[in-house]
Enzyme design. Structure first.
Site, PDB file in Angstrom:
ATOM      1  CB  CYS A   1      -0.871   0.052   1.343  1.00  0.00           C
ATOM      2  SG  CYS A   1      -2.493   0.902   0.836  1.00  0.00           S
TER       3      CYS A   1
ATOM      4  CG  ASP B   1      -3.394  -0.629   9.817  1.00  0.00           C
ATOM      5  OD1 ASP B   1      -2.357  -0.844  10.398  1.00  0.00           O
ATOM      6  OD2 ASP B   1      -3.605   0.443   9.280  1.00  0.00           O
TER       7      ASP B   1
END
Length: 216
Positions: free
Chosen positions: A6, A130
């Site tokens: 990412c 996350d």
């Protein structure tokens, strides 16, 4: 195993990372982020990618109209919701983007956070776990307490994120792998600076993951 890298901002790095083995690339569509990249730049990058590489736009606390517009302009194959989006929001987004993967990120602070996953798991295609940070939504370099994940049993596939690096990736997977675990998501752990990927670290990551595959 699905590997998503990412925070891609550069064409040459995106192409190189895809060639190294990433199945998905993430593009930050949050203007306040140091990794933000415009829809025009995303499209320039994704047009050069192999067709089998997923193209994920990352959004946070924005309108459905904005997501739909950016998804169309950027030629995204998926969107990741990294803010405080509700389950109802996910339902409405699905109506507008029926053919696109929807990923809902949960910032895990306590085991109670994991309990909320069940609400989203029946509405989205993929969950992403996350690390929690009080001021930043992602890319913090902080890790989750992986031991909390031993009983995590969502109804949909999920990705592990949060401070993953080539050095800790095998320990993280060994701790977290379980029901419906499908892959990992890395950003700051393979960077020189925000949005500037370290291709040596990315290569090291895939070397470590190949060791994992060879031992199974």
């Amino acid at each position: 195993m699905r590997v998503k890298i990412c925070g891609i901002t550069k064409l040459d790095q995106g192409i190189a990372i895809a060639r190294l083995g990433a199945q998905a690339l993430g593009f930050i569509c949050v203007p306040a982020s140091p990794r933000y990249v415009s829809p025009e730049t995303i499209r320039l990058i994704v047009e050069q990618l192999p067709k089998n590489v997923d193209r994920i736009g990352v959004f946070a606390n924005t309108t459905i109209e904005n997501i739909c517009q950016v998804a169309a302009e950027s030629n995204l194959s998926g969107v990741q919701l990294h803010g405080n989006e509700t389950a109802e929001y996910c339902d409405r987004l699905r109506e507008f983007l029926p053919g696109i993967e929807i990923i809902k990120a949960l910032r895990v602070k306590t085991p109670e956070t994991l309990a909320t996953a069940a609400v989203y798991a029946v509405r989205v295609d993929t969950l992403l776990l996350d690390a929690y940070h009080p001021e930043q939504l992602g890319g913090t370099g902080k890790t989750i307490d992986w031991m909390m994940l031993s009983e995590f049993r969502p109804q949909c596939p999920w990705l592990l994120a949060g401070g993953l690096t080539p050095d800790n990736i095998l320990n993280a997977i060994d701790s977290a792998i379980g029901y419906n675990f499908s892959g990992v998501d890395l950003s700051s752990g393979v960077e020189i600076a925000p949005g500037d990927k370290d291709l040596t670290k990315v290569a090291q990551l895939f070397a470590k993951l190949s060791q994992l595959a060879n031992h199974r």
